[in-house]
Design an enzyme around this catalytic site. Structure first.
Site, PDB file in Angstrom:
ATOM      1  N   TYR C 101     -31.569  29.329   1.630  1.00  0.00           N
ATOM      2  CA  TYR C 101     -30.128  29.587   1.515  1.00  0.00           C
ATOM      3  C   TYR C 101     -29.942  30.990   0.961  1.00  0.00           C
ATOM      4  O   TYR C 101     -30.614  31.377   0.001  1.00  0.00           O
ATOM      5  CB  TYR C 101     -29.486  28.585   0.555  1.00  0.00           C
ATOM      6  CG  TYR C 101     -28.032  28.904   0.243  1.00  0.00           C
ATOM      7  CD1 TYR C 101     -26.996  28.278   0.941  1.00  0.00           C
ATOM      8  CD2 TYR C 101     -27.708  29.854  -0.722  1.00  0.00           C
ATOM      9  CE1 TYR C 101     -25.674  28.597   0.681  1.00  0.00           C
ATOM     10  CE2 TYR C 101     -26.374  30.182  -0.986  1.00  0.00           C
ATOM     11  CZ  TYR C 101     -25.369  29.549  -0.280  1.00  0.00           C
ATOM     12  OH  TYR C 101     -24.068  29.856  -0.524  1.00  0.00           O
ATOM     13  N   GLU C 189     -22.426  33.960   4.118  1.00  0.00           N
ATOM     14  CA  GLU C 189     -23.423  32.934   3.803  1.00  0.00           C
ATOM     15  C   GLU C 189     -24.297  32.626   5.014  1.00  0.00           C
ATOM     16  O   GLU C 189     -23.787  32.458   6.117  1.00  0.00           O
ATOM     17  CB  GLU C 189     -22.702  31.655   3.355  1.00  0.00           C
ATOM     18  CG  GLU C 189     -23.633  30.523   2.958  1.00  0.00           C
ATOM     19  CD  GLU C 189     -22.862  29.230   2.659  1.00  0.00           C
ATOM     20  OE1 GLU C 189     -22.651  28.915   1.479  1.00  0.00           O
ATOM     21  OE2 GLU C 189     -22.472  28.532   3.627  1.00  0.00           O
TER      22      GLU C 189
END
Lengths: 289, 377, 377, 289
Positions: C101, C189
């Protein structure tokens, strides 16, 4: 000890796994410098000449106490490396790398200044306290212990002058190659002030170059009596007339009247500082002071 | 790297800073064509780096083709600052009501960018500072931060420019800042920044210094260098090989190779002070390989009067063995017709001397000794 | 503005962040063509803003055209987060060895950018934080300064990624920072950032929030908005007219117009709490002109169940006379079939009331009173 | 006086020659605010409602003493205007402008913080101390003097609440519209701390909105006992469920679980703060404290 560093200074080598970094790590260790760790992002976990390598200074500092840094990373990563050393609070940070864009240097010089840290360089040979420590790339054998400090904007010319001094019985308290780039960390005037209060230093040699205005500022300090130790100056490139070009990374960009060799020589002479024409005249000039 | 006026104006146009209509001409034919396109009267500006052309009488005007031809021929034969005029910028002549000065430069001593503005321009900044100190404003800027329009207003206000008069400077000065900071310049100067009788602002000249070190991320530097001809092209090609090569005297007969800018400068000095005529400055930089040393020798062969080569090396990061290998390769590959005097000391000097001895060169230990040999034989 | 995954990946590709080969399909025919181009197996990803499609079973795979057809039809009929699926991204299926992530976001409370990296990805960041706190690193950045590679190394080291493993993340994270800072994003993101069995990193998803306020200098915002269809297109067109219009409930029957986001939110609340069904949020902003007020009313007419319009204005920078004039123009020009209940107070309210009274509208003074009239009649 | 400003605060209006700047300068003067100068670059030398206009704050400060600023300049020049006010050391700087890119706001908020200056806004109605001074765009007549402080993330809703309070005999010590943008200068928690030590303020009304986490942080302060004055809260948008969109410039971007109305309401309730459902319930809630 002299100024800035001494035999107990613990040093990290940034860019230790590169050709120059590795080679000079070996020479520094041989000279007696306390190299405690190396950093090369992506090479963490390996070893160079018995020195453990880390990905980051942060990782290295978990395992070692570190005071100072010497940086060999390529120009395009130099800003990152210097910021890393600054954020870790290291001082001095000796930046050997040449070819760093001047906007990058401007940024890290300002950042270090705002945190009260000392940068030597970039594009410099580093600092040596003979028989104690060498955080730099100068050939150690030409330096001998003594009470003459040499501060220089040049690299190899510094070795030349140190060798001539050593051969003539004039050992050195400390020799600092400030670097040849137009914007640098430690400047001649700043170094002079440090040397003025250094008990190990009795006499000073300033090696200037065409371009810039530091020599003029240094002469001003001497004239005002802020620097009282006997000083000799030499200006490289004094015979060069062609303007509008840059001599290598010599910071020798001449803008208008400023930075011309005549101005520098005149400023020193007016401050009572003898200016020699040849490097080999330095020992006699020092002895006459 | 100093840019030519026409290169600087090319960047101005890219950023939207107004310049007079015009183009650079390589010969009379091109000049006539350009003048026909933009219309007379035109101004002829020889493209020479160094400024002060006006004083040298090197800026000419032409009301018609006849005048253009006469002036072009005359300018083409001029030698300015020791250089032959190769390109002439042909521009529409602009009517001038007033001349201003504006520049951004990196102040090396303070390690900060600085904005300089003067309500009097058209003469060199040193003269402005001496003659009209109250019309000059100097403002230190933050290297990390943005320049904001209000900062410029304040500066203009300080030299007595207010209201709408001040307002019209903002876009040009903001664009000059954009050019300065995004192209990582050392100097971006507009002098004069001319005001026309209609109240418009036009950059009549462009004086720009770029940072060679930024070439790896600033493509315009490479492009400009590649497009230049003559000796500058040689200097540029040398740079591509890691060599700092500068011609000092085209008539000089002693080729100089050193390592480190300071040592090389000192080598040039000592040769000249001993009575010799150094031709060039050639710094092989730190940690030069044999290959680079060989290329350095090859570069010197471009100097037409070359009679001797003086190689002065003090090894630090540079290794004497590599230097010696490079010199041997040069001797073997380049069919050298001139003698080579070598001074070699420092890192791995014993090995270096040994290698040179094998090809019959006895390297000197001391610079002075070697320099005497070079000049006095 | 939340970007669709395919819009975010378009930006990733522009900056050089690796994504799986693929394209967005508007219909089955296009989907088949894309799959043929990139080769099976493919993944089908409905383009819906809001994340968590995986949980909703809305991500499908296809080994061949037959499976593609079946899945495409099924997905096209889905309603996710109350919205019909209109576009489906068809991408080459990537083999995944591990999921990471990484994101940059503006932390509003601290007014600083922040880098978040986790050596475990593929689930929502809140879950990562809860399940694997020791595998998550959060780093505050300086809004003025550059992000330097060493900062990223340090972050990776902290979650146990070292050496060459760490090295390969640097280019992607530096490019994500470039995207984040140069495009002035609120969130950028990549989750998951997938590592293939060959050790390559690929951005499998893109979740990006842009700042609508930066539209005047960030052209991609305008371009993306202009290319969208449906209700979003209506919201975008309203925005172009200075109106903040958000559909809250497509089945709602009370159209809401207010000035100021807070007051308009409170108006929606009070209508709902009194038992009404508000259809939308429409803030006319500060200092609305008569023209803007008229356009606001026109915008409400797009709501299919509209039975009443509630206009709630408290004039500050907004002038009540302008509001009244705009409402009168709406009445005259738009052939309104639904009643309008107006609450008007604040700057120049007497003049505003007078104007409305002329067309038979008696404006209320108090919000509660007006809301009761709206809901209870 | 209350907090931040009082009747003697000398104010410059940045962007005074624009439609809003000029209109509200007139209203502020009428309210009694000491507007001493205006700034619009390019309009130096003119006058607006008798107030002299300058090209820059620097020019204005040569002629006038200035404490605070109110800014009406368009969004694309707002960063420049706020930097100018910060460099002049003004405080508070009330930023009325809406639509400022959030990266710009981030920059000036950090810069002001590092210099210890207070920014109110952007995208806010400003600050009013009833019957003393109004540095903002709120309709002055709905405010009355008293001991209730209102702090609000909303604009017009603030006027609504102030009017309801005034009609119910609850005058205000100070009313601050903090602004609706996601990044702002003065925050609810910061304002609460100022009010806690303000002798003029006896009770506090907090008007929150969906999105952000300031309400939660404010509740935390109250829970920890750092704020002891009786407080009532209201959250606008409490009935809204649609996520993933931004309601105007309301800062109401809801990321994950954070910023949802339920969370905010729960946090206040756990801190013992009554949360009303309608603005008109505020007076009763205040009276019951």
């Amino acid at each position: 000890m002299a100024i800035l560093v001494n035999k107990d200074s613990k040093v990290v080598v940034q860019g230790i796994t590169g050709r120059e970094g590795s080679f000079h790590t070996k020479l520094m260790i041989e000279y007696g410098t306390k190299i405690v760790a190396g950093v090369t992002p992506g090479k963490g976990g390996s070893e160079v000449h018995g020195i453990p390598v880390y990905d980051s200074i942060e990782s290295a500092m978990k395992e070692h106490e570190i005071d100072a840094s010497i940086i060999f990373v390529p120009a395009n990563f130099a800003l990152s490396a210097v910021y890393e050393a600054i954020d870790a609070g290291l001082s001095p940070i000796v930046v050997i790398t040449e070819g760093i864009p001047v906007w990058d240097t401007m940024k890290f010089v300002n950042k270090a200044k705002s945190k009260g840290l000392c940068i030597i360089g970039p594009n410099c040979p580093g600092i040596i306290v003979p028989e104690e420590t060498k955080i730099g790339i100068m050939p150690g054998h030409v330096f001998t212990k003594g009470d003459v400090a040499i501060i220089s904007r040049s690299g190899t010319l510094t070795y030349e002058v140190a060798q001539i001094c050593s051969l003539n019985g004039l050992g050195q308290s400390v020799v600092i190659g400030l670097g040849g780039d137009p914007i640098r960390g430690l400047t001649i005037p700043e170094a002079l002030k440090m040397l003025e209060s250094d008990p190990e230093t009795k006499k000073i040699v300033i090696i200037g170059e065409i371009g810039g205005t530091e020599e003029e500022e240094a002469a001003e300090l001497i004239k005002k009596g802020e620097i009282t130790k006997p000083t000799v100056a030499y200006i490289a490139g004094a015979t060069i007339k062609r303007t509008g070009v840059s001599f290598g990374h010599a910071g020798a960009i001449i803008l208008g009247e400023k930075g011309k060799p005549e101005t520098k020589i005149k400023a020193f002479q007016e401050a009572g500082v003898p200016v020699v024409r040849f490097p080999h005249e330095i020992p006699d000039a020092l002895k006459e002071l | 790297m100093f840019l030519y006026e026409y290169e600087g104006k090319f960047l101005f146009q890219r950023l939207g800073i107004p310049t007079p209509p015009g183009k650079v001409a390589n010969n009379l034919e091109e000049a006539v064509k350009i003048a026909d396109e933009i219309g007379y009267p035109v101004v002829l500006k020889p493209q020479i780096i160094g400024g002060r052309r006006g004083r040298a009488g090197a800026i000419r005007f032409a009301e018609n083709q006849q005048e253009l031809r006469t002036n072009f021929e005359e300018l083409s034969n001029l030698i300015i600052h020791g250089k032959k005029v190769e390109k002439i910028l042909i521009e529409k002549k602009i009517n001038i009501k007033h001349e201003y000065y504006v520049s951004f430069l990196l102040d090396f001593s303070h390690a900060k960018p600085v904005l300089i503005f003067s309500s009097e321009g058209g003469i060199e900044i040193e003269e402005i500072a001496a003659k009209y100190p109250q019309k000059l404003v100097t403002l230190y800027l933050n290297p990390e931060g943005d320049l904001q329009p209000y900062t410029i207003y304040s500066s203009l206000n300080r030299v007595g420019i207010f209201g709408d008069n001040a307002k019209k400077f903002i876009p040009i000065i903001m664009k000059l800042w954009e050019l300065f900071s995004e192209y990582e310049l050392i100097l971006a100067e507009i002098n004069p920044l001319a005001e026309t009788p209609e109240g418009e602002l036009v950059a009549l000249d462009a004086r720009i210094i770029a940072d060679d070190n930024a070439e790896f991320r600033q493509s315009y530097i490479k492009e400009f260098k590649a497009s230049r001809g003559g000796l500058e092209s040689v200097e540029y090609k040398a740079k591509e090989k890691g060599l700092s090569f500068v011609v000092i005297d085209e008539e000089g007969d002693i080729g100089i190779i050193g390592n480190g800018a300071g040592l090389t400068l000192a080598t040039v000095d000592i040769v000249r002070l001993l009575g010799g005529k150094p031709a060039n400055f050639l710094d092989v930089g730190g940690g030069a390989s044999a290959e680079r040393i060989r290329n350095a020798v090859q570069t010197l062969l471009l100097m037409k009067n070359l009679k001797k080569i003086f190689v002065n090396i003090f090894g630090g990061i540079t290794r004497c063995d590599e230097v010696a290998k490079g010199l041997v390769r040069a001797l073997e590959e380049l069919n050298l017709k001139v003698p080579m005097i070598v001074r070699l000391t420092g890192t791995l000097e014993d090995e270096g001397r040994r290698i040179l001895r094998e090809v019959g060169i006895e390297a000197y230990n001391q610079m002075l000794e070697a320099a005497r040999k070079v000049v006095m034989g």
